[in-house]
Design a protein around this motif. Sequence first.
Motif, PDB file in Angstrom:
ATOM      1  N   GLN A  20      77.812  33.306  19.478  1.00  0.00           N
ATOM      2  CA  GLN A  20      76.489  33.142  20.292  1.00  0.00           C
ATOM      3  C   GLN A  20      76.225  34.087  21.497  1.00  0.00           C
ATOM      4  OE1 GLN A  20      75.203  29.174  20.078  1.00  0.00           O
ATOM      5  NE2 GLN A  20      73.206  29.639  20.704  1.00  0.00           N
ATOM      6  N   THR A  21      77.483  33.931  22.413  1.00  0.00           N
ATOM      7  CA  THR A  21      77.633  34.473  23.483  1.00  0.00           C
ATOM      8  C   THR A  21      77.609  35.810  23.337  1.00  0.00           C
ATOM      9  OG1 THR A  21      78.727  32.745  24.571  1.00  0.00           O
ATOM     10  CG2 THR A  21      78.744  34.468  25.714  1.00  0.00           C
ATOM     11  N   VAL A  22      78.662  36.395  22.526  1.00  0.00           N
ATOM     12  CA  VAL A  22      78.551  38.103  22.417  1.00  0.00           C
ATOM     13  C   VAL A  22      77.058  38.392  21.720  1.00  0.00           C
ATOM     14  CG1 VAL A  22      79.787  39.535  21.040  1.00  0.00           C
ATOM     15  CG2 VAL A  22      81.187  37.717  22.184  1.00  0.00           C
ATOM     16  N   THR A  23      76.620  37.760  20.812  1.00  0.00           N
ATOM     17  CA  THR A  23      75.435  38.296  20.336  1.00  0.00           C
ATOM     18  C   THR A  23      74.290  38.279  21.364  1.00  0.00           C
ATOM     19  OG1 THR A  23      76.231  37.289  18.267  1.00  0.00           O
ATOM     20  CG2 THR A  23      73.894  37.892  18.207  1.00  0.00           C
ATOM     21  N   ALA A  24      74.023  37.496  21.987  1.00  0.00           N
ATOM     22  CA  ALA A  24      72.976  37.143  23.056  1.00  0.00           C
ATOM     23  C   ALA A  24      73.305  38.346  24.244  1.00  0.00           C
ATOM     24  CB  ALA A  24      73.138  35.742  23.715  1.00  0.00           C
TER      25      ALA A  24
END
Length: 85
Positions: A20-24
């Motif tokens: 989620q962090t990388v995608t955001a």
Amino acid sequence: MSTGIFGFKARRRATPFAAQTVTANALRTVEDQGLTQAKVRIKGPGPGRDGALQAIRYGPIRLVSIEDITPLPHNGCRPPKKRRM
């Protein structure tokens, strides 16, 4: 982008939160370049898949479609030979 860039090491790299962090972060980068809508194609199983989808869904970019392109085996691998005693 990868989870290692954001300081996730070893076992924490394969978590939904890391995905989620990388995608955001990737969405913020793409938004700065002027992208407003996107078609998403997801491949493969795993816990990071759902986290990435959540980040995309609640992100600033409008989703046109989500497509699952995970390959499915037609008959699978050949089983090992029977054991002889």
